[in-house]
Every structure is written in C-alpha cells, then in structure tokens.
Design a protein around this motif. Structure first.
Motif, PDB file in Angstrom:
ATOM      1  N   GLU A 210       2.726   2.075   3.178  1.00 39.81           N
ATOM      2  CA  GLU A 210       3.756   1.097   3.525  1.00 39.81           C
ATOM      3  C   GLU A 210       5.020   1.338   2.687  1.00 39.81           C
ATOM      4  OE1 GLU A 210       0.410  -2.332   4.454  1.00 39.81           O
ATOM      5  OE2 GLU A 210       1.509  -2.377   2.561  1.00 39.81           O
TER       6      GLU A 210
ATOM      7  N   LEU B 260      -1.394   1.296  -5.043  1.00 41.63           N
ATOM      8  CA  LEU B 260      -0.476   0.208  -4.714  1.00 41.63           C
ATOM      9  C   LEU B 260       0.851   0.368  -5.448  1.00 41.63           C
ATOM     10  CD1 LEU B 260      -2.894  -2.865  -4.875  1.00 41.63           C
ATOM     11  CD2 LEU B 260      -2.240  -1.503  -2.870  1.00 41.63           C
TER      12      LEU B 260
ATOM     13  N   PHE C 212      -5.950  -7.448  -2.237  1.00 40.33           N
ATOM     14  CA  PHE C 212      -5.959  -6.010  -2.511  1.00 40.33           C
ATOM     15  C   PHE C 212      -7.085  -5.622  -3.471  1.00 40.33           C
ATOM     16  CE2 PHE C 212      -1.635  -7.267  -1.447  1.00 40.33           C
ATOM     17  CZ  PHE C 212      -1.268  -6.323  -0.507  1.00 40.33           C
TER      18      PHE C 212
ATOM     19  N   HIS D  37      -5.959  -5.010 -11.277  1.00 42.21           N
ATOM     20  CA  HIS D  37      -4.641  -4.375 -11.223  1.00 42.21           C
ATOM     21  C   HIS D  37      -3.859  -4.728 -12.491  1.00 42.21           C
ATOM     22  CE1 HIS D  37      -5.824  -4.382  -6.943  1.00 42.21           C
ATOM     23  NE2 HIS D  37      -5.314  -3.175  -7.033  1.00 42.21           N
TER      24      HIS D  37
ATOM     25  N   ALA E 148      -8.275  -1.996  -4.376  1.00 44.63           N
ATOM     26  CA  ALA E 148      -7.367  -1.030  -3.741  1.00 44.63           C
ATOM     27  C   ALA E 148      -6.626  -0.220  -4.795  1.00 44.63           C
ATOM     28  CB  ALA E 148      -6.369  -1.748  -2.844  1.00 44.63           C
ATOM     29  N   THR E 149      -6.522   1.070  -4.538  1.00 35.73           N
ATOM     30  CA  THR E 149      -5.750   1.958  -5.396  1.00 35.73           C
ATOM     31  C   THR E 149      -4.492   2.391  -4.655  1.00 35.73           C
ATOM     32  OG1 THR E 149      -6.972   3.877  -4.611  1.00 35.73           O
ATOM     33  CG2 THR E 149      -7.808   2.778  -6.600  1.00 35.73           C
TER      34      THR E 149
ATOM     35  N   ARG F 225       0.873  -1.169   0.000  1.00 37.46           N
ATOM     36  CA  ARG F 225       0.000   0.000   0.000  1.00 37.46           C
ATOM     37  C   ARG F 225       0.914   1.223   0.000  1.00 37.46           C
ATOM     38  NH1 ARG F 225      -1.998  -3.933   3.051  1.00 37.46           N
ATOM     39  NH2 ARG F 225      -4.099  -4.656   2.562  1.00 37.46           N
ATOM     40  N   ARG F 226       0.453   2.327  -0.536  1.00 30.96           N
ATOM     41  CA  ARG F 226       1.302   3.519  -0.681  1.00 30.96           C
ATOM     42  C   ARG F 226       1.951   3.925   0.647  1.00 30.96           C
ATOM     43  NH1 ARG F 226       4.216   5.546  -4.405  1.00 30.96           N
ATOM     44  NH2 ARG F 226       2.501   5.121  -5.809  1.00 30.96           N
TER      45      ARG F 226
ATOM     46  N   ALA G 186       3.820  -5.374   6.215  1.00 32.40           N
ATOM     47  CA  ALA G 186       2.452  -4.924   6.469  1.00 32.40           C
ATOM     48  C   ALA G 186       1.916  -5.608   7.730  1.00 32.40           C
ATOM     49  CB  ALA G 186       1.581  -5.269   5.260  1.00 32.40           C
TER      50      ALA G 186
END
Length: 112
Positions: A11, A55, A49, A105, A52-53, A8-9, A24
């Motif tokens: 992280e 990434l 994910f 993705h 999720a955006t 994730r951004r 994570a």
C-alpha cells in the motif's frame, strides 16, 4: 497535531508510485481513510495488524487536511480521525518502518 496511518508495504509503495491513495481495502469499504492518534496507534497495530511485518507508519499534520478530516466515534467510544478524500504523498510529514519485535510493533520515539 500529527495523526498516523499504518500501511502495508504494498500500500505504501502504491502511494509512493501514484502520489495518492484512497486507502487500504478497509478504507475503501468504509468510505474514508482511517487514522489514529499517537496514543491510539499501538492498539490499532495490535488489533488490525497483529503479527504483520513490512509495515510503514506515516505521520500527517491533522490541521493541514482541513474540512476533509472528521473526528468520529469509533472503538470504545473514542474519537478517531477519518479522512474523506484521497491521501496525497505531499500530506505526509514523515514515514518510518514499523518493525515487529517479539510480537509487538515498535513505534518511533518521535511520536511522543
């Protein structure tokens, strides 16, 4: 052989800022950092994910991780790479954004 970690951004930004990460929350709970092979990464993204955006996909040379990398049975009996030490920024070969297009993705061509 390259293996892959999806971040994730926040992280990824934490790794970039501190130079290493223990992973994570799921990695911390399991006691190792989860990776996927190129073939496994799309399923990992879809399962863990979904939707999720923001990434980031990071590539790491598996052999360079030495004995700290273990290949262990996981999802569906497949072997997955697990890292039993912190991941260092210096371990990363390259990273790329992992955009979400039409609910899926999109992985970089250089993985194949």
């Amino acid at each position: 052989m390259a293996i892959y970690k999806i971040f994730r951004r926040a992280e990824w930004d934490d790794l970039a800022r501190h130079g290493e990460t223990a992973g994570a929350p799921v990695d911390l709970a399991d006691g190792f950092i989860h990776f996927s092979t190129a073939a496994q990464a799309p399923e990992t993204a879809a399962k863990h994910f979904a939707g999720a955006t923001g990434l980031v996909l990071a590539a790491v040379e598996a052999e360079a991780l030495g004995d700290a990398l273990k290949w262990e049975v996981s999802r569906g009996g497949a072997l997955f790479p697990h890292l039993y030490r912190p991941l260092r920024r210096a371990d990363i070969l390259w990273q790329a954004d992992l955009p979400l297009v039409d609910g899926r993705h999109v992985f970089p061509d250089r993985m194949t």
